[in-house]
Write a protein that holds these residues in place. Structure first.
Motif, PDB file in Angstrom:
ATOM      1  N   MET A  40     108.184  84.869 -65.836  1.00  0.00           N
ATOM      2  CA  MET A  40     107.198  84.422 -64.856  1.00  0.00           C
ATOM      3  C   MET A  40     107.868  84.125 -63.527  1.00  0.00           C
ATOM      4  N   TYR A  41     108.956  83.381 -63.555  1.00  0.00           N
ATOM      5  CA  TYR A  41     109.653  83.077 -62.308  1.00  0.00           C
ATOM      6  C   TYR A  41     110.267  84.319 -61.692  1.00  0.00           C
ATOM      7  N   LEU A  42     110.762  85.232 -62.534  1.00  0.00           N
ATOM      8  CA  LEU A  42     111.350  86.469 -62.033  1.00  0.00           C
ATOM      9  C   LEU A  42     110.303  87.355 -61.371  1.00  0.00           C
ATOM     10  N   PHE A  43     109.162  87.527 -62.023  1.00  0.00           N
ATOM     11  CA  PHE A  43     108.117  88.408 -61.488  1.00  0.00           C
ATOM     12  C   PHE A  43     107.484  87.835 -60.229  1.00  0.00           C
ATOM     13  N   MET A  44     107.378  86.503 -60.153  1.00  0.00           N
ATOM     14  CA  MET A  44     106.816  85.905 -58.941  1.00  0.00           C
ATOM     15  C   MET A  44     107.676  86.217 -57.726  1.00  0.00           C
ATOM     16  N   VAL A  45     108.991  86.331 -57.952  1.00  0.00           N
ATOM     17  CA  VAL A  45     109.912  86.658 -56.862  1.00  0.00           C
ATOM     18  C   VAL A  45     109.898  88.157 -56.578  1.00  0.00           C
ATOM     19  N   ILE A  46     110.058  88.974 -57.610  1.00  0.00           N
ATOM     20  CA  ILE A  46     110.146  90.426 -57.436  1.00  0.00           C
ATOM     21  C   ILE A  46     108.876  91.006 -56.841  1.00  0.00           C
ATOM     22  N   LEU A  47     107.724  90.536 -57.327  1.00  0.00           N
ATOM     23  CA  LEU A  47     106.438  91.077 -56.873  1.00  0.00           C
ATOM     24  C   LEU A  47     105.879  90.324 -55.670  1.00  0.00           C
ATOM     25  N   ALA A  48     106.620  89.333 -55.194  1.00  0.00           N
ATOM     26  CA  ALA A  48     106.163  88.523 -54.053  1.00  0.00           C
ATOM     27  C   ALA A  48     104.786  87.928 -54.328  1.00  0.00           C
ATOM     28  N   LEU A  49     104.676  87.280 -55.485  1.00  0.00           N
ATOM     29  CA  LEU A  49     103.419  86.653 -55.891  1.00  0.00           C
ATOM     30  C   LEU A  49     103.671  85.162 -56.132  1.00  0.00           C
ATOM     31  N   PRO A  50     103.816  84.402 -55.079  1.00  0.00           N
ATOM     32  CA  PRO A  50     104.147  82.980 -55.239  1.00  0.00           C
ATOM     33  C   PRO A  50     102.987  82.182 -55.843  1.00  0.00           C
ATOM     34  N   VAL A  51     103.345  81.185 -56.620  1.00  0.00           N
ATOM     35  CA  VAL A  51     102.362  80.267 -57.201  1.00  0.00           C
ATOM     36  C   VAL A  51     102.872  78.859 -56.948  1.00  0.00           C
ATOM     37  N   SER A  52     102.037  78.032 -56.374  1.00  0.00           N
ATOM     38  CA  SER A  52     102.452  76.668 -56.029  1.00  0.00           C
ATOM     39  C   SER A  52     102.154  75.695 -57.165  1.00  0.00           C
ATOM     40  N   ASN A  53     102.788  74.548 -57.092  1.00  0.00           N
ATOM     41  CA  ASN A  53     102.541  73.421 -57.998  1.00  0.00           C
ATOM     42  C   ASN A  53     102.812  73.736 -59.467  1.00  0.00           C
ATOM     43  N   LEU A  54     103.781  74.605 -59.734  1.00  0.00           N
ATOM     44  CA  LEU A  54     104.154  74.889 -61.115  1.00  0.00           C
ATOM     45  C   LEU A  54     105.236  73.911 -61.569  1.00  0.00           C
ATOM     46  N   THR A  55     105.324  73.714 -62.881  1.00  0.00           N
ATOM     47  CA  THR A  55     106.442  72.967 -63.445  1.00  0.00           C
ATOM     48  C   THR A  55     107.720  73.749 -63.154  1.00  0.00           C
ATOM     49  N   GLY A  56     108.749  73.080 -62.707  1.00  0.00           N
ATOM     50  CA  GLY A  56     109.998  73.758 -62.352  1.00  0.00           C
ATOM     51  C   GLY A  56     110.636  74.474 -63.530  1.00  0.00           C
ATOM     52  N   LEU A  57     111.479  75.439 -63.237  1.00  0.00           N
ATOM     53  CA  LEU A  57     112.113  76.234 -64.288  1.00  0.00           C
ATOM     54  C   LEU A  57     112.943  75.353 -65.211  1.00  0.00           C
ATOM     55  N   TYR A  58     113.755  74.483 -64.653  1.00  0.00           N
ATOM     56  CA  TYR A  58     114.610  73.612 -65.472  1.00  0.00           C
ATOM     57  C   TYR A  58     113.765  72.710 -66.375  1.00  0.00           C
ATOM     58  N   GLU A  59     112.737  72.092 -65.796  1.00  0.00           N
ATOM     59  CA  GLU A  59     111.892  71.193 -66.582  1.00  0.00           C
ATOM     60  C   GLU A  59     111.117  71.968 -67.645  1.00  0.00           C
ATOM     61  N   SER A  60     110.689  73.177 -67.325  1.00  0.00           N
ATOM     62  CA  SER A  60     109.977  74.010 -68.306  1.00  0.00           C
ATOM     63  C   SER A  60     110.871  74.325 -69.502  1.00  0.00           C
ATOM     64  N   ILE A  61     112.135  74.630 -69.216  1.00  0.00           N
ATOM     65  CA  ILE A  61     113.083  74.910 -70.297  1.00  0.00           C
ATOM     66  C   ILE A  61     113.297  73.673 -71.168  1.00  0.00           C
ATOM     67  N   LEU A  62     113.309  72.508 -70.541  1.00  0.00           N
ATOM     68  CA  LEU A  62     113.434  71.270 -71.309  1.00  0.00           C
ATOM     69  C   LEU A  62     112.253  71.108 -72.264  1.00  0.00           C
ATOM     70  N   TYR A  63     111.048  71.375 -71.785  1.00  0.00           N
ATOM     71  CA  TYR A  63     109.872  71.268 -72.658  1.00  0.00           C
ATOM     72  C   TYR A  63     109.957  72.258 -73.809  1.00  0.00           C
ATOM     73  N   ILE A  64     110.440  73.462 -73.530  1.00  0.00           N
ATOM     74  CA  ILE A  64     110.604  74.458 -74.592  1.00  0.00           C
ATOM     75  C   ILE A  64     111.591  73.941 -75.640  1.00  0.00           C
ATOM     76  N   LEU A  65     112.689  73.358 -75.183  1.00  0.00           N
ATOM     77  CA  LEU A  65     113.682  72.820 -76.117  1.00  0.00           C
ATOM     78  C   LEU A  65     113.090  71.711 -76.977  1.00  0.00           C
ATOM     79  N   THR A  66     112.222  70.884 -76.400  1.00  0.00           N
ATOM     80  CA  THR A  66     111.610  69.810 -77.188  1.00  0.00           C
ATOM     81  C   THR A  66     110.728  70.382 -78.296  1.00  0.00           C
ATOM     82  N   ILE A  67     110.137  71.532 -78.050  1.00  0.00           N
ATOM     83  CA  ILE A  67     109.256  72.161 -79.048  1.00  0.00           C
ATOM     84  C   ILE A  67     110.042  72.858 -80.147  1.00  0.00           C
ATOM     85  N   ILE A  68     111.128  73.529 -79.783  1.00  0.00           N
ATOM     86  CA  ILE A  68     111.809  74.390 -80.761  1.00  0.00           C
ATOM     87  C   ILE A  68     112.973  73.712 -81.486  1.00  0.00           C
TER      88      ILE A  68
END
Length: 297
Positions: free
Chosen positions: A193-221
């Motif tokens: 998602m973060y890669l495609f938003m950059v490559i395709l120039a499709l910005p999305v505001s107010n998203l959970t940051g990449l680092y914090e998103s990875i932390l949430y994934i770690l809490t789940i798995i």
């Protein structure tokens, strides 16, 4: 209701084209809020695209393929899964193209492309290993909800350990296949998602940051992965290792991450333990947490 019937119900409700319906409703609803309020027209358009290309078309090919091959609804034979997966890739990609060229919504555009790419990854795995499509299909939209809603989206990850138990009990997947499907789906979706938003120039505001998103994934798995690891290795004290591991993880998440991640980890651990207790001797996680001796998988 016996355990097998419960597992079948869970498995049916989390079938990839089915589980995406309620999760995409939440995703599309979140995307339809504007500074001026809820845009109902936008919601209908986004939900229609999601429903057709992420649910109806994939479900149609599954039903057609099941009838043609006279097989079960899970298409348990690995080699029979190629065609439905290929059609799914095409369906998601068409949805992506429609969103992209009509500029419907940047987030949904990138998400449908993620769906197409991730299904391609599953197809590659399927050529030699039957990775779980169910847990992959759950993790994708949950990862999207984490990006959109943070801890409120991560709550849906509590289904993950329950779904692992369901697929293993029904002998549709090994424990490793069920766990791996979710792990790759969570991480690939967020990173793409973060890669495609950059490559395709499709910005999305107010998203959970990449680092914090990875932390949430770690809490789940982390708890399912730890239980899975202890189910495979040869050790005489799996319960002690599990307890020590969980204490270390609890301390790390409590002192080194935002409070929301600690809460999600605690809830996921609770869900994993409860489903293990419910499963009893029929599920190897129970033997791990109860300290029983067992043969490794």
């Amino acid at each position: 209701m016996n355990k097998v019937k419960t597992a079948k119900t869970i498995s049916t409700l989390t079938n990839p084209p089915i589980i995406c319906i309620p999760l995409f409703i939440i995703i599309c609803a979140a995307l339809s809020f504007t500074p001026n309020g809820f845009d109902f027209g936008k919601f209908i358009v986004l939900e229609a695209i999601s429903l057709v290309f992420a649910s109806i078309l994939p479900m149609a090919i599954i039903l057609f393929w099941v009838k043609r091959l006279n097989t079960d609804s899970d298409i348990s034979n690995r080699s029979d899964r190629y065609m439905p997966l290929i059609v799914g890739i095409i369906s998601y990609f068409i949805g992506f193209l429609i969103c992209y060229f009509f500029k419907l919504d940047n987030f949904l555009t990138c998400l449908l492309l993620c769906y197409s790419i991730n299904t391609g990854v599953v197809l590659l795995f399927t050529t030699s290993w039957k990775i779980s499509v169910h847990t992959t299909a759950l993790s994708g939209p949950v990862a999207a909800l984490i990006l959109l809603l943070g801890p409120f989206g991560a709550i849906f990850g509590l289904i993950y350990p329950v779904l692992i138990w369901s697929r293993v009990l029904l002998k549709k997947h090994t424990l490793a296949q069920a766990i791996s499907g979710g792990v790759q789906g969570f991480f690939l979706t967020v990173l793409e998602m973060y890669l495609f938003m950059v490559i395709l120039a499709l910005p999305v505001s107010n998203l959970t940051g990449l680092y914090e998103s990875i932390l949430y994934i770690l809490t789940i798995i982390m708890t399912p992965v730890l239980l899975g690891f202890l189910s495979y290795i040869k050790t005489g004290h799996p319960q002690k290792i599990f307890i020590i591991g969980e204490i270390i993880l609890l301390v790390l998440f409590f002192f080194m991450t935002p409070s929301g991640t600690f809460i999600i980890f605690a809830l996921t651990t609770l869900a994993s333990v409860l489903i293990s207790l419910y499963a009893g001797d029929d599920f190897i996680w129970y033997k791990v947490i109860s300290g029983q001796s067992f043969n490794t998988l």
